[in-house]
Design a protein around this motif. Structure first.
Motif, PDB file in Angstrom:
ATOM      1  N   PRO A   1       0.823  -1.205   0.000  1.00  0.00           N
ATOM      2  CA  PRO A   1       0.000   0.000   0.000  1.00  0.00           C
ATOM      3  C   PRO A   1       0.853   1.249   0.000  1.00  0.00           C
ATOM      4  O   PRO A   1       1.974   1.254   0.484  1.00  0.00           O
ATOM      5  CB  PRO A   1      -0.804  -0.128   1.294  1.00  0.00           C
ATOM      6  CG  PRO A   1      -0.004  -1.037   2.155  1.00  0.00           C
ATOM      7  CD  PRO A   1       0.691  -1.983   1.229  1.00  0.00           C
ATOM      8  N   MET A   2       0.297   2.310  -0.564  1.00  0.00           N
ATOM      9  CA  MET A   2       1.002   3.587  -0.599  1.00  0.00           C
ATOM     10  C   MET A   2       1.174   4.115   0.822  1.00  0.00           C
ATOM     11  O   MET A   2       0.264   3.989   1.643  1.00  0.00           O
ATOM     12  CB  MET A   2       0.203   4.610  -1.414  1.00  0.00           C
ATOM     13  CG  MET A   2       0.186   4.319  -2.900  1.00  0.00           C
ATOM     14  SD  MET A   2       1.785   4.689  -3.633  1.00  0.00           S
ATOM     15  CE  MET A   2       1.818   6.466  -3.470  1.00  0.00           C
ATOM     16  N   PRO A   3       2.319   4.686   1.152  1.00  0.00           N
ATOM     17  CA  PRO A   3       2.511   5.248   2.487  1.00  0.00           C
ATOM     18  C   PRO A   3       1.624   6.458   2.675  1.00  0.00           C
ATOM     19  O   PRO A   3       1.235   7.113   1.709  1.00  0.00           O
ATOM     20  CB  PRO A   3       3.994   5.646   2.496  1.00  0.00           C
ATOM     21  CG  PRO A   3       4.342   5.826   1.058  1.00  0.00           C
ATOM     22  CD  PRO A   3       3.498   4.844   0.305  1.00  0.00           C
ATOM     23  N   PRO A   4       1.274   6.775   3.915  1.00  0.00           N
ATOM     24  CA  PRO A   4       0.437   7.949   4.155  1.00  0.00           C
ATOM     25  C   PRO A   4       1.154   9.216   3.726  1.00  0.00           C
ATOM     26  O   PRO A   4       2.378   9.269   3.673  1.00  0.00           O
ATOM     27  CB  PRO A   4       0.217   7.916   5.671  1.00  0.00           C
ATOM     28  CG  PRO A   4       1.338   7.089   6.200  1.00  0.00           C
ATOM     29  CD  PRO A   4       1.659   6.080   5.136  1.00  0.00           C
ATOM     30  N   THR A   5       0.373  10.230   3.407  1.00  0.00           N
ATOM     31  CA  THR A   5       0.950  11.500   2.973  1.00  0.00           C
ATOM     32  C   THR A   5       1.840  12.069   4.070  1.00  0.00           C
ATOM     33  O   THR A   5       1.470  12.104   5.235  1.00  0.00           O
ATOM     34  CB  THR A   5      -0.173  12.496   2.650  1.00  0.00           C
ATOM     35  OG1 THR A   5      -1.029  11.908   1.671  1.00  0.00           O
ATOM     36  CG2 THR A   5       0.398  13.796   2.115  1.00  0.00           C
ATOM     37  N   ALA A   6       3.021  12.486   3.674  1.00  0.00           N
ATOM     38  CA  ALA A   6       3.981  13.009   4.643  1.00  0.00           C
ATOM     39  C   ALA A   6       3.513  14.350   5.182  1.00  0.00           C
ATOM     40  O   ALA A   6       2.822  15.111   4.512  1.00  0.00           O
ATOM     41  CB  ALA A   6       5.347  13.160   3.989  1.00  0.00           C
ATOM     42  N   ALA A   7       3.911  14.643   6.408  1.00  0.00           N
ATOM     43  CA  ALA A   7       3.584  15.933   7.020  1.00  0.00           C
ATOM     44  C   ALA A   7       4.381  17.026   6.321  1.00  0.00           C
ATOM     45  O   ALA A   7       5.443  16.768   5.745  1.00  0.00           O
ATOM     46  CB  ALA A   7       3.914  15.895   8.507  1.00  0.00           C
ATOM     47  N   PRO A   8       3.884  18.267   6.335  1.00  0.00           N
ATOM     48  CA  PRO A   8       4.626  19.367   5.712  1.00  0.00           C
ATOM     49  C   PRO A   8       6.023  19.486   6.310  1.00  0.00           C
ATOM     50  O   PRO A   8       6.232  19.271   7.500  1.00  0.00           O
ATOM     51  CB  PRO A   8       3.768  20.595   6.041  1.00  0.00           C
ATOM     52  CG  PRO A   8       2.404  20.054   6.319  1.00  0.00           C
ATOM     53  CD  PRO A   8       2.614  18.691   6.922  1.00  0.00           C
ATOM     54  N   ALA A   9       6.969  19.847   5.460  1.00  0.00           N
ATOM     55  CA  ALA A   9       8.352  19.985   5.911  1.00  0.00           C
ATOM     56  C   ALA A   9       8.510  21.214   6.792  1.00  0.00           C
ATOM     57  O   ALA A   9       7.792  22.209   6.642  1.00  0.00           O
ATOM     58  CB  ALA A   9       9.278  20.090   4.708  1.00  0.00           C
ATOM     59  N   THR A  10       9.445  21.129   7.712  1.00  0.00           N
ATOM     60  CA  THR A  10       9.781  22.279   8.551  1.00  0.00           C
ATOM     61  C   THR A  10      10.803  23.120   7.812  1.00  0.00           C
ATOM     62  O   THR A  10      11.841  22.624   7.383  1.00  0.00           O
ATOM     63  CB  THR A  10      10.363  21.813   9.895  1.00  0.00           C
ATOM     64  OG1 THR A  10       9.415  20.972  10.546  1.00  0.00           O
ATOM     65  CG2 THR A  10      10.690  23.002  10.783  1.00  0.00           C
ATOM     66  N   VAL A  11      10.504  24.393   7.630  1.00  0.00           N
ATOM     67  CA  VAL A  11      11.385  25.300   6.894  1.00  0.00           C
ATOM     68  C   VAL A  11      12.023  26.280   7.873  1.00  0.00           C
ATOM     69  O   VAL A  11      11.344  26.894   8.702  1.00  0.00           O
ATOM     70  CB  VAL A  11      10.594  26.075   5.819  1.00  0.00           C
ATOM     71  CG1 VAL A  11      11.526  27.024   5.058  1.00  0.00           C
ATOM     72  CG2 VAL A  11       9.916  25.107   4.866  1.00  0.00           C
ATOM     73  N   SER A  12      13.320  26.427   7.765  1.00  0.00           N
ATOM     74  CA  SER A  12      14.043  27.361   8.614  1.00  0.00           C
ATOM     75  C   SER A  12      13.573  28.797   8.356  1.00  0.00           C
ATOM     76  O   SER A  12      13.355  29.181   7.200  1.00  0.00           O
ATOM     77  CB  SER A  12      15.548  27.263   8.348  1.00  0.00           C
ATOM     78  OG  SER A  12      16.239  28.307   8.994  1.00  0.00           O
ATOM     79  N   PRO A  13      13.413  29.591   9.397  1.00  0.00           N
ATOM     80  CA  PRO A  13      12.996  30.987   9.208  1.00  0.00           C
ATOM     81  C   PRO A  13      14.019  31.810   8.440  1.00  0.00           C
ATOM     82  O   PRO A  13      13.714  32.897   7.954  1.00  0.00           O
ATOM     83  CB  PRO A  13      12.816  31.500  10.637  1.00  0.00           C
ATOM     84  CG  PRO A  13      13.578  30.569  11.508  1.00  0.00           C
ATOM     85  CD  PRO A  13      13.562  29.235  10.823  1.00  0.00           C
ATOM     86  N   GLU A  14      15.251  31.282   8.316  1.00  0.00           N
ATOM     87  CA  GLU A  14      16.285  32.002   7.582  1.00  0.00           C
ATOM     88  C   GLU A  14      16.078  31.922   6.066  1.00  0.00           C
ATOM     89  O   GLU A  14      16.693  32.694   5.315  1.00  0.00           O
ATOM     90  CB  GLU A  14      17.661  31.439   7.939  1.00  0.00           C
ATOM     91  CG  GLU A  14      18.012  31.578   9.409  1.00  0.00           C
ATOM     92  CD  GLU A  14      19.314  30.875   9.753  1.00  0.00           C
ATOM     93  OE1 GLU A  14      19.924  30.289   8.840  1.00  0.00           O
ATOM     94  OE2 GLU A  14      19.709  30.911  10.926  1.00  0.00           O
TER      95      GLU A  14
ATOM     96  N   GLU B   1      10.096  33.289  -0.861  1.00  0.00           N
ATOM     97  CA  GLU B   1      10.191  33.150  -2.327  1.00  0.00           C
ATOM     98  C   GLU B   1      11.107  32.007  -2.726  1.00  0.00           C
ATOM     99  O   GLU B   1      10.893  31.353  -3.751  1.00  0.00           O
ATOM    100  CB  GLU B   1      10.662  34.463  -2.973  1.00  0.00           C
ATOM    101  CG  GLU B   1      11.978  35.013  -2.454  1.00  0.00           C
ATOM    102  CD  GLU B   1      11.823  35.949  -1.274  1.00  0.00           C
ATOM    103  OE1 GLU B   1      12.754  36.726  -1.012  1.00  0.00           O
ATOM    104  OE2 GLU B   1      10.757  35.914  -0.605  1.00  0.00           O
ATOM    105  N   GLN B   2      12.137  31.724  -1.910  1.00  0.00           N
ATOM    106  CA  GLN B   2      13.020  30.594  -2.189  1.00  0.00           C
ATOM    107  C   GLN B   2      12.293  29.271  -1.944  1.00  0.00           C
ATOM    108  O   GLN B   2      12.465  28.311  -2.681  1.00  0.00           O
ATOM    109  CB  GLN B   2      14.283  30.670  -1.308  1.00  0.00           C
ATOM    110  CG  GLN B   2      15.227  31.793  -1.659  1.00  0.00           C
ATOM    111  CD  GLN B   2      15.983  31.527  -2.960  1.00  0.00           C
ATOM    112  OE1 GLN B   2      15.894  30.462  -3.534  1.00  0.00           O
ATOM    113  NE2 GLN B   2      16.717  32.521  -3.410  1.00  0.00           N
ATOM    114  N   VAL B   3      11.473  29.240  -0.910  1.00  0.00           N
ATOM    115  CA  VAL B   3      10.673  28.040  -0.625  1.00  0.00           C
ATOM    116  C   VAL B   3       9.708  27.777  -1.765  1.00  0.00           C
ATOM    117  O   VAL B   3       9.552  26.640  -2.232  1.00  0.00           O
ATOM    118  CB  VAL B   3       9.910  28.190   0.711  1.00  0.00           C
ATOM    119  CG1 VAL B   3       9.015  26.979   0.948  1.00  0.00           C
ATOM    120  CG2 VAL B   3      10.883  28.368   1.865  1.00  0.00           C
TER     121      VAL B   3
END
Length: 201
Positions: free
Chosen positions: A31-44, A48-50
């Motif tokens: 079976p397909m794995p569950p949808t991954a949680a949103p990635a944690t993005v550094s505040p630095e 716009e780069q994200v």
């Protein structure tokens, strides 16, 4: 030109296993794995780069669902074996060929770099097996791949793996990928194997 080095990869393929496995590809689908949680993005990192990074991944199909059958066990190995044809096997030398078809190309319609490395791994393992006894296990210590050019869609590619040296503990194999029509060298690889004694139960 750039290089990719893959180290400490355990080889589970003891021979090329080419057409034999394709005759009976009955694998159970996981079976397909569950949808991954949103990635944690550094505040630095600026937003716009994200967004740019997210668009880049989306353009590669990162958000698309995997086609049916691609989540089954060994599906990638089945894919590679399904394209590669063995042409000749000699002591210390194995030659194969394949056509560059849509399932194995990158977004730029050239042979995918991961496929180059995967084919190099399998063909070099088969070449090593022509000189290393079956009672010794092969452990891939290093695989270096050089991407000199590209193999475009529908190109015929000839792959030749040749023994460089084989001793008691180490076997070294070189691999060349050439375009069949022109003989142009597109990719090269070098594989270093450790010849380990077989496990005794």
């Amino acid at each position: 030109m750039y290089n990719i080095h893959i180290s400490n990869t355990l080889i589970i393929l003891s021979s090329l296993e080419h057409n034999q496995h394709m005759k009976n590809p009955h694998n159970t689908t996981t079976p397909m794995p569950p949808t991954a949680a949103p990635a944690t993005v550094s505040p630095e990192v600026p937003p716009e780069q994200v967004a740019l990074f997210d668009r880049f991944l989306s353009s590669l199909g990162n958000a698309a669902e995997l086609p049916a059958g691609t989540t089954s066990k060994d599906s990638f190995s089945d894919l590679i074996r399904g394209f590669v044809e063995v042409d000749r096997i000699e002591r210390g030398r194995v030659s194969c060929s394949f056509s560059v078809k849509p399932p194995i190309v990158n977004p730029y319609k050239g042979l995918h770099g991961g496929v180059v490395a995967s084919v190099a791994e399998r063909v070099s393992t088969a070449c090593a097996r022509t000189v290393v006894p079956e009672d010794r296990e092969l452990f891939l210590g290093e695989l270096s791949t050089s991407y000199l050019s590209t193999a475009p869609l529908d190109a015929e590619v000839v792959v030749v793996a040749s023994l460089v040296r084989s001793g008691r503990n180490i076997t070294v194999v070189s691999v060349e990928f050439r375009l069949k029509q022109t003989g142009k060298l597109a990719y090269t690889a070098h594989a270093t194997f450790f010849n380990l004694p077989g496990s005794k139960l």
